[in-house]
Scaffold this active site. Structure first.
Site: not given
Ligand SMILES: NC(=O)CCC(=O)C(=O)O
Length: 271
Positions: A40, A118, A153
């Site tokens: 990502e 996203k 993510c």
């Molecule tokens: N970039 C993200 O989406 C980080 C997600 C995260 O840190 C978490 O779900 O814990």
């Protein structure tokens, strides 16, 4: 089917342009595999909030140019991770919702075959959650050997998204991430849970290094439809190459048909 996850070290010392060139070369090095996956927001770092607007680019901007060429040079399917997309009509004003965290998928001919904004933005009342707009569409991509469902993510924490992708035909989930070291235990647990409950492969590719003061977990992971971990990276930059048997999804779903016992969320229960 052979896949390579490129767990890129994203740190504040390397410029975006230099990292883009370096990553394109790493993709080219994967000639011979079927699918390459990037993390990502690897141009900026997922937690480099101040860089999002400054580094925002259109869908067909500099990262697209570099990734399209790298995919066709290598002759691979490429999930090129995500970019801070400055959507048409704006260069990234958060208030206008003109920024998105957008994934790009290329065919071996270098054609941009899919993009995914996203849906679940991370940060609660700060960071990505306020700087970027939320996507609204589920995205699947048909590869020759499997149907890929795309998620990014923080999406990993929302099982209903993955169930929606299964209903849309997904057999393999590809998830680029910038997951912090602080919550590494969740990463592994959730990747395995999404694989087991959906009887699907999970290819989850994170970043290494530290950017914007946030140490990254690394530990990119590939899980099979039975929940077995096929491969897991260490904490640093690494290419994780793994062989998958796409037929295993149908076999698992036939031999242990739990998905057919769903009663909620379906117009017509399967039985
Ligand atoms: N970039 C993200 O989406 C980080 C997600 C995260 O840190 C978490 O779900 O814990």
């Amino acid at each position: 089917m052979r896949a390579s996850l490129l767990q890129i070290d994203v740190n504040d010392d390397e410029s975006v342009a230099s990292r883009r060139r370096r990553v394109a070369d790493l993709v080219r090095d994967q000639a011979g595999v079927d699918l390459v996956v990037l993390p990502e927001l690897w141009t900026t770092g997922a937690f480099a909030y101040e860089e999002f607007a400054a580094q925002a680019e259109p869908l067909r901007g500099p990262t697209h140019e570099a990734m399209s060429k790298a995919a066709s040079d290598a002759g691979v399917w490429l999930h090129a991770g995500s970019i801070p997309e400055g959507a048409e009509g704006g260069t990234g004003s958060a208030a206008e919702g003109a920024l998105y965290n957008t994934s790009l998928v290329y065919s071996p001919a270098g054609e941009l075959v899919a993009s995914y904004r996203k849906i679940h933005r991370f940060g609660f009342d700060q960071g990505e959650a306020v700087l970027m707009g939320a996507g609204t569409e589920l995205v699947t991509v048909e590869l020759p050997e499997t149907v890929v469902g795309v998620a990014t993510c923080y999406d990993l924490r929302f099982p209903e998204l993955f169930r929606g992708l299964v209903d849309a035909g997904a057999q393999t989930f590809v998830l680029p991430a910038g997951w912090p070291e602080r919550r590494r235990a969740h990463w592994t647990l959730l990747a395995r849970a999404r694989a087991v409950e959906n009887q699907a492969y999970v290819l989850a590719c994170g970043t290494a290094g530290t950017h914007a003061g946030v140490p990254q977990a690394g530990h990119s992971i590939v899980v099979d439809p039975w929940g077995e971990v096929l491969a897991e990276a260490g904490p640093g930059e690494e290419v994780l190459t793994v062989d998958l048997d796409p037929a295993k999804v149908a076999v698992t779903r036939e031999q242990f048909p739990a998905l057919k016992d769903r009663l909620l969320g379906l117009d017509t229960p399967a039985r």
